[in-house]
Design a protein around this motif. Structure first.
Motif, short mmCIF file in Angstrom:
data_model
loop_
_atom_site.label_atom_id
_atom_site.label_comp_id
_atom_site.label_asym_id
_atom_site.label_seq_id
_atom_site.Cartn_x
_atom_site.Cartn_y
_atom_site.Cartn_z
N ALA A 1 20.07 -12.59 31.34
CA ALA A 1 19.17 -12.58 30.21
C ALA A 1 19.68 -12.49 28.89
N ASP A 2 18.84 -12.95 27.67
CA ASP A 2 19.30 -12.94 26.60
C ASP A 2 18.10 -12.26 25.62
N ALA A 3 18.21 -12.54 24.17
CA ALA A 3 17.22 -12.25 23.43
C ALA A 3 16.01 -12.87 23.25
N THR A 4 16.10 -14.15 23.83
CA THR A 4 14.96 -15.23 23.85
C THR A 4 14.24 -15.02 25.19
N SER A 5 14.88 -14.29 26.17
CA SER A 5 14.17 -14.10 27.66
C SER A 5 12.84 -13.66 27.43
N ARG A 6 11.67 -13.94 28.07
CA ARG A 6 10.50 -13.29 28.43
C ARG A 6 10.60 -12.69 29.61
N PHE A 7 10.53 -11.20 29.81
CA PHE A 7 10.74 -10.22 30.64
C PHE A 7 9.28 -9.99 31.31
N ALA A 8 9.16 -10.13 32.60
CA ALA A 8 7.93 -9.78 33.32
C ALA A 8 7.70 -8.04 33.12
N SER A 9 6.57 -7.56 32.66
CA SER A 9 6.28 -6.17 32.52
C SER A 9 5.59 -5.31 33.70
N TRP A 10 4.84 -6.31 34.43
CA TRP A 10 4.24 -5.25 35.58
C TRP A 10 3.38 -4.50 35.14
N SER A 11 3.31 -3.33 35.30
CA SER A 11 2.03 -2.41 35.20
C SER A 11 2.09 -1.85 33.67
N VAL A 12 3.29 -2.25 32.93
CA VAL A 12 3.39 -2.06 31.48
C VAL A 12 2.18 -2.66 30.78
N ALA A 13 1.60 -3.68 31.33
CA ALA A 13 0.37 -4.45 30.84
C ALA A 13 -0.70 -3.60 30.76
N LYS A 14 -0.90 -2.56 31.55
CA LYS A 14 -2.06 -1.62 31.74
C LYS A 14 -1.98 -0.91 30.22
N TYR A 41 16.54 -15.53 44.22
CA TYR A 41 15.52 -15.91 43.21
C TYR A 41 15.01 -14.81 42.09
N LEU A 42 14.97 -13.63 42.82
CA LEU A 42 14.23 -12.69 42.14
C LEU A 42 14.37 -12.54 40.58
N ILE A 43 15.81 -12.19 40.24
CA ILE A 43 16.15 -11.95 38.94
C ILE A 43 15.76 -12.90 38.02
N GLY A 44 16.04 -14.08 38.42
CA GLY A 44 15.73 -15.24 37.44
C GLY A 44 14.34 -15.49 37.30
N SER A 45 13.48 -15.23 38.63
CA SER A 45 12.27 -15.48 38.45
C SER A 45 11.58 -14.56 37.44
N TYR A 46 11.92 -13.39 37.37
CA TYR A 46 11.33 -12.44 36.78
C TYR A 46 11.17 -12.58 35.14
N ARG A 47 11.79 -13.81 34.93
CA ARG A 47 11.99 -14.15 33.37
C ARG A 47 11.18 -15.50 33.31
N HIS A 48 10.49 -15.80 34.39
CA HIS A 48 9.65 -17.20 34.39
C HIS A 48 8.46 -17.10 35.01
N MET A 49 8.03 -15.68 35.06
CA MET A 49 6.61 -15.59 35.78
C MET A 49 5.41 -16.30 35.14
N GLY A 50 5.40 -16.59 33.77
CA GLY A 50 4.59 -17.36 33.10
C GLY A 50 4.62 -18.79 33.42
N ASP A 51 5.51 -19.38 34.04
CA ASP A 51 5.99 -20.69 34.55
C ASP A 51 5.59 -20.81 36.04
N ILE A 52 5.74 -19.78 36.85
CA ILE A 52 5.65 -19.87 38.25
C ILE A 52 4.23 -19.85 38.57
N TYR A 53 3.43 -18.91 37.85
CA TYR A 53 1.83 -18.61 38.30
C TYR A 53 1.08 -19.25 36.86
N ALA A 54 -0.19 -19.46 37.30
CA ALA A 54 -1.02 -19.72 36.34
C ALA A 54 -1.25 -18.55 35.25
N SER A 55 -0.86 -19.11 33.80
CA SER A 55 -0.93 -18.24 32.73
C SER A 55 -1.56 -18.39 31.64
N ARG A 56 -1.76 -17.59 30.70
CA ARG A 56 -2.34 -18.04 29.50
C ARG A 56 -1.21 -17.66 28.24
#
Length: 405
Positions: free
Chosen positions: A118-131, A43-58
């Motif tokens: 993945a493709d050009a429309t994927s939303r990728f998890a950034s982890w500490s890049v967000a800092k 699940y890990l690779i696919g889930s890293y493109r859907h973190m905003g769906d899996i967890y509460a997000s804005r």
């Protein structure tokens, strides 16, 4: 970067032991998990493109015309040298589980590739890049006069932290991960503060980030030592939200996402599902590869975009060059030439290169001397892998060497 043992990188603790190799090669074979299952393959690779769906997000809304990223002369990289030995790009991609790679030279796209479903429309998890996004929002608050100086004590703006480890700590010390606050971010320990923070706030929504900050304790004096920790980034996020009177997603949309003409909305994980919930300032922004590249190009251009100076160039210069002994080149980790400044890693050398970095191989690499921006997203089997880190920067160097000056 070789030999760097970075235990102090954001992650989820001992769950890395569950991550395996030998993943399927087709998009429809990368299923998405939930908050419990996503941390183990398959699940890990696919889930890293859907973190905003899996967890509460804005949502971070885009607005206005999409800014063009024109095509440049195409670059082909089939292999690159690592320690004098040629490495196949496809071999690296397979082992690193790289999902996206984009290269901008002089603001033009010269390479853009996607793998592992993945493709050009994927939303990728950034982890500490967000800092690095959060520190840039601090820069905007300074430029707007909402923060008088980074030398100010953070408790001038967050009085609820009086009596905590952050009482009287300069904002600059927090930007440099040198607050002096006690916090253990070693993910080889099941008792690490970082794992407790993740589980109690994001995983189970039992506590708030501000509660952790208010209960923090002082370990050493500010600036005494560099200690990479997500809690410092939490306090920066609290600071931005307080002085702007906006949540981080709204501020990001108004200061960066809209003005830079991002092509898609982003999402940002939240501490809970309430309207007043704070975004996770240490991680968890999710966006398209091209939009991360636009941010890198904005930093490369010294805060300018489309003929307008959005953020003073002096802030970009200040934020990306170590200026105190505890974050100077070679001071962070023995045997390395790595430096740190305002939530950016800085590479020693005449190129003045700097990077935003996240676990599992997320990078926004900016090289001003070569007018080069590289964004790469991966899902490494471990949260941090010294060998893959060395190979990643060898790839970046090879890309820079292959492009004309």
């Amino acid at each position: 970067m070789g030999g760097l043992k970075r235990a102090a990188i954001w992650g989820l603790g001992l769950t890395w032991l569950l991550m395996g190799a030998g993943l399927p090669a087709h998009a429809d074979e990368f299923p998405v998990g939930d908050k419990g299952s996503m941390w183990a393959d398959p699940y890990l690779i696919g889930s890293y493109r859907h973190m905003g769906d899996i967890y509460a997000s804005r949502r971070v809304p885009r607005s206005g015309p999409v800014s063009e990223l024109p095509a440049g002369e195409p670059l082909t990289i089939d292999s690159f040298p690592v320690g004098g030995v040629a490495m196949s790009l496809e071999d690296y991609v397979a082992r690193a589980r790289t999902t996206g790679l984009i290269v901008l030279k002089d603001g033009k796209v010269v390479l853009e590739r996607y793998w592992h479903g993945a493709d050009a429309t994927s939303r990728f998890a950034s982890w500490s890049v967000a800092k690095s996004f959060v520190s840039t929002l601090v820069g905007f608050a300074v430029a707007d006069g909402l923060i008088k100086s980074v030398e100010d004590p953070v408790t001038d703006y967050l009085p609820e932290l009086q009596g905590s480890g952050y009482d009287g700590v300069p904002i600059k010390a927090i930007l440099q991960m040198s607050s002096g606050v006690a916090f253990n971010e070693d993910y080889e320990s099941s008792a690490s503060d970082a794992l407790i923070l993740w589980n109690q706030v994001l995983q189970y929504n039992k506590r708030t980030f501000s509660d952790f900050a208010a209960r923090s304790k002082r370990e050493v004096e500010p600036y005494a030592k560099f200690n990479y920790k997500g809690l410092d980034s939490v306090v920066l996020g609290m600071l931005v939200a307080r002085v702007t009177g906006k949540n981080l997603s709204t501020d990001l949309a108004e200061k960066i996402w809209g003005p830079l003409g991002m092509e898609d909305d982003a999402s940002w994980l939240l501490e809970d599902r309430s309207d007043k919930a704070l975004e996770a300032p240490f991680c968890c922004l999710n966006a398209r590869l091209r939009d991360y590249a636009r941010f890198g190009q904005f930093m490369l251009q010294g805060g300018a975009w489309d003929g307008k100076q959005l953020l003073p160039a002096s802030w970009i210069a200040e934020a990306t060059r170590p200026d105190r002994s505890q974050v100077e080149f070679g001071a962070l980790y023995p045997g390395t030439s790595l430096g740190y400044q305002y939530q950016w890693w800085v590479l020693q050398g005449s190129d003045r290169a700097f990077s935003a970095e996240g676990v599992n191989g997320q990078f926004i690499y900016v090289n001003p001397a070569k007018q080069l921006v590289i964004v790469m997203t991966s899902v490494w089997p471990q949260f941090w892998d010294n060998r893959l880190a060395k190979e990643s920067f060898a790839l970046f160097d090879a890309i820079g060497a292959a492009l004309p000056d």
